[in-house]
Design an enzyme around this catalytic site. Structure first.
Site, PDB file in Angstrom:
ATOM      1  N   ILE A 108      21.508 -28.047  30.915  1.00  0.00           N
ATOM      2  CA  ILE A 108      21.349 -28.591  29.573  1.00  0.00           C
ATOM      3  C   ILE A 108      21.003 -27.508  28.552  1.00  0.00           C
ATOM      4  O   ILE A 108      21.141 -27.723  27.353  1.00  0.00           O
ATOM      5  CB  ILE A 108      20.282 -29.713  29.559  1.00  0.00           C
ATOM      6  CG1 ILE A 108      18.964 -29.214  30.158  1.00  0.00           C
ATOM      7  CG2 ILE A 108      20.786 -30.912  30.319  1.00  0.00           C
ATOM      8  CD1 ILE A 108      17.854 -30.235  30.104  1.00  0.00           C
ATOM      9  N   GLU A 109      20.548 -26.360  29.024  1.00  0.00           N
ATOM     10  CA  GLU A 109      20.223 -25.268  28.099  1.00  0.00           C
ATOM     11  C   GLU A 109      21.485 -24.534  27.644  1.00  0.00           C
ATOM     12  O   GLU A 109      21.680 -24.291  26.455  1.00  0.00           O
ATOM     13  CB  GLU A 109      19.270 -24.275  28.776  1.00  0.00           C
ATOM     14  CG  GLU A 109      17.820 -24.725  28.822  1.00  0.00           C
ATOM     15  CD  GLU A 109      17.145 -24.636  27.461  1.00  0.00           C
ATOM     16  OE1 GLU A 109      17.761 -24.119  26.515  1.00  0.00           O
ATOM     17  OE2 GLU A 109      16.006 -25.102  27.341  1.00  0.00           O
ATOM     18  N   SER A 110      22.336 -24.154  28.590  1.00  0.00           N
ATOM     19  CA  SER A 110      23.457 -23.264  28.260  1.00  0.00           C
ATOM     20  C   SER A 110      24.785 -23.690  28.852  1.00  0.00           C
ATOM     21  O   SER A 110      25.781 -22.990  28.663  1.00  0.00           O
ATOM     22  CB  SER A 110      23.133 -21.850  28.760  1.00  0.00           C
ATOM     23  OG  SER A 110      22.999 -21.844  30.175  1.00  0.00           O
ATOM     24  N   TYR A 136      15.973 -34.183  25.553  1.00  0.00           N
ATOM     25  CA  TYR A 136      15.991 -33.073  26.506  1.00  0.00           C
ATOM     26  C   TYR A 136      15.652 -33.540  27.914  1.00  0.00           C
ATOM     27  O   TYR A 136      16.371 -33.232  28.868  1.00  0.00           O
ATOM     28  CB  TYR A 136      15.015 -31.991  26.042  1.00  0.00           C
ATOM     29  CG  TYR A 136      15.200 -30.662  26.707  1.00  0.00           C
ATOM     30  CD1 TYR A 136      16.300 -29.866  26.407  1.00  0.00           C
ATOM     31  CD2 TYR A 136      14.282 -30.193  27.640  1.00  0.00           C
ATOM     32  CE1 TYR A 136      16.474 -28.637  27.018  1.00  0.00           C
ATOM     33  CE2 TYR A 136      14.448 -28.965  28.248  1.00  0.00           C
ATOM     34  CZ  TYR A 136      15.547 -28.195  27.939  1.00  0.00           C
ATOM     35  OH  TYR A 136      15.723 -26.988  28.539  1.00  0.00           O
TER      36      TYR A 136
END
Length: 567
Positions: A192-194, A296
């Site tokens: 989910i970050e990158s 998130y």
């Protein structure tokens, strides 16, 4: 009194030791014990001096409790829309870097299928989440369901690409998480970050698989400079991320809050806790968090679910161009990717994929060395050709002339282009020598002597060694100039020099004459020989004698000297 012996199964004992550093989940009842937060830990992470008492509690629990599967926290009353920025970034982060490097065609047994239009019941999602062994609470509500459907229905191609890339990156994350004693589920954070893009760069400036900001990266000892950005190094950035997560867990003792703090920072999480009246459950502070952070944790749970049940949704990994097996080489000297690619015939694009931390395709020189990752089949080839790799077009890729040098060492550090078909000889400067004279003796141009020896304004010193390039085969002839006197060297040019006796008589008569003196002011680049040339019949020894100077290197700019011109 006989002591009782208690024996635990070795497998549970080993697991307890490995996981004893992990605190129990804060989602279980903890109101029975209250304590204040460790102020020293918090001061390193949050700008606030202390979090309000009763917000963070620590509870001593059985270290084997985590083996029990946590019941899914179902919140039917929560609902929210998916952040459009997250959805759009999921597209761009994947396609901008990896789409061109992955196979677009499916395997034969993965022919296009018709997806079922039937809606999966909530009970199925809940049951599947309960069946996932996880130390992190896997909650379920309409928000989580929305993100599960985003991954499993509307972003299928991106998920299949990330499934393929996870075969390369997940073993790296899992090994580091296991070494540091953190839950393996945290390996889904880079999803989910990158979107598993090591060169991903957010609008806020966060970079790499784990999306570190510049300041946070430096705080966790990641090297960031012109040539290297270790936020993009899968291994070093993973170690830094694990340290950050451990620090956050010391503060919150709740993985949901830790994951939220990873995204928006502990300061924003603390504000949300205060605004909610001190509640520590993520869903209780949900609407007090920044809007871009709210999704998130739901996205994390959805990613974890999708990767565990991808086959149930007919999602299959797409092959990536990343090799299955790699080897790591330690490089101490500066090295350009082109040097490696041209000598051992490896694709420069593959070197970039495996070593995304190098910004300019250059590995800088380092005493401790930097890592170069190559496919396993190329490691032996690199070692066998190491000298050839470093020597390949070295002057082209790393010009010594571009380096900053110590002015006192300019004669040793300066590098010039060697003339073709010429031989090198050395000449040691003697008293009375000048650049023009030396150039005439060696039949070269004065500008060449200056260039070869990095000489400015014709300034040379007695005892200095000058490099001169002469025709091949005549090295011994020109080397003899070091043993010749001034008259002998001038004789090679067909010029004669008066004998010392006549010079003495001439100077004697000159000194006895009544000719008037003139005064000359020394300028830059002057020496006794160049000054004497301005006055016919005067030698450099005449000037030194009249001015009572014994050191021919003692002239200074602005100095006035006496000269007695000859009639």
């Amino acid at each position: 009194m006989k002591k009782k012996l208690y024996i635990l199964p070795l497998i549970f004992l080993g697991t307890a030791i490995a996981c004893s550093t992990i605190k129990p989940s804060a989602s279980e009842p903890t109101e029975t014990a209250e304590s204040t937060i460790d102020q020293e830990v918090l001061s390193d992470i949050d700008t606030l001096s202390i979090i309000s008492e009763n917000i963070i509690d620590e509870v001593e629990k059985d270290s084997l409790d985590f083996l029990e599967i946590n019941p899914v926290d179902v919140r039917w009353d929560l609902n929210d829309t998916i952040n459009t920025t997250f959805s759009n970034n999921l597209d761009s982060l994947v396609y901008t870097w990896y789409a061109k490097n992955t196979l677009k065609t499916k395997k034969p047994h993965q022919a296009p299928i018709e997806l079922s239009t039937e809606t999966i019941p909530d009970s199925v999602y809940i049951q599947r989440l309960e069946n996932i062994p996880s130390l992190i609470d896997l909650s379920y509500n309409k928000i989580v369901r929305n993100y599960i459907e985003l991954y499993s229905q509307r972003r299928r191609s991106q998920v299949e690409m990330m499934l393929g890339l996870s075969e390369y990156y997940f073993p790296i994350f899992e090994e580091i998480l296991d070494k540091e004693g953190l839950p393996q589920e945290l390996k889904y954070l880079p999803i989910i970050e990158s979107a598993l893009n090591p060169t991903a760069l957010s609008r806020a400036g966060a970079s790499g698989l784990w999306q570190f900001m510049y300041g946070t990266g430096r705080m966790y000892k990641l090297d960031i400079n012109t040539f290297i950005d270790e936020r993009r190094d899968p291994v070093k950035a993973s170690y830094a991320a694990v340290k950050y997560l451990k620090d956050m867990y010391k503060v919150y003792g709740n993985w949901h809050l830790v994951i939220a703090a990873y995204n928006c920072g502990p300061g924003n999480v603390n504000k949300a806790i205060r605004r909610s009246g001190g509640k520590r459950n993520y869903w209780d502070i949900y609407f007090h968090l920044p809007k871009e952070t709210r999704g998130y944790v739901p996205a994390f749970i959805a990613a974890l679910y999708t990767f565990n049940y991808h086959e149930a949704h007919q999602l299959f990994p797409q092959p990536s161009s990343l090799p299955v097996a790699c080897d790591t080489l330690l490089i101490n000297e500066q090295l350009h990717f082109d040097q490696v690619a041209n000598v051992i015939n490896i694709s420069k694009e593959q070197l970039r994929e495996l070593n995304p931390q190098y910004r300019a395709d250059i590995i800088p020189a380092s005493k401790d060395g930097y890592a170069l990752k190559v496919p396993f089949q190329y490691s032996a080839k690199f070692i066998d050709n190491q000298d050839s790799i470093f020597a390949y077009k070295k002057e082209f890729y790393f010009s010594i002339k571009d380096k900053v040098v110590n002015p006192s060492d300019r004669y040793q550090k300066f590098a010039h282009v060697t003339p073709k078909d010429k031989a090198k000889v050395y000449y040691k400067v003697k008293s009375g020598d000048a650049i023009g004279l030396i150039a005439s003796w060696f039949h070269v141009r004065t500008s060449d002597v200056r260039y070869w020896n990095n000489v400015r304004r014709n300034l040379i010193k007695v005892g200095q060694k000058l490099v001169i390039y002469v025709p091949k085969g005549k090295e011994s002839y020109y080397s003899n100039f070091n043993t010749m006197g001034y008259s002998e060297k001038q004789a090679t040019l067909g010029k004669t020099v008066a004998s010392s006796s006549s010079t003495v008589s001439t100077t004697s008569s000159t000194s006895n004459s009544n000719a008037p003196f003139v005064y000359y002011t020394v300028k830059r680049g002057d020496n006794f020989w160049t000054i004497a040339k301005k006055f016919p019949g005067i030698s450099n020894s005449d000037i030194m004698r009249i001015n009572n100077i014994k050191d021919d290197g003692s002239l200074k700019v602005g100095q006035k000297i006496k000269i007695q011109p000859k009639s």
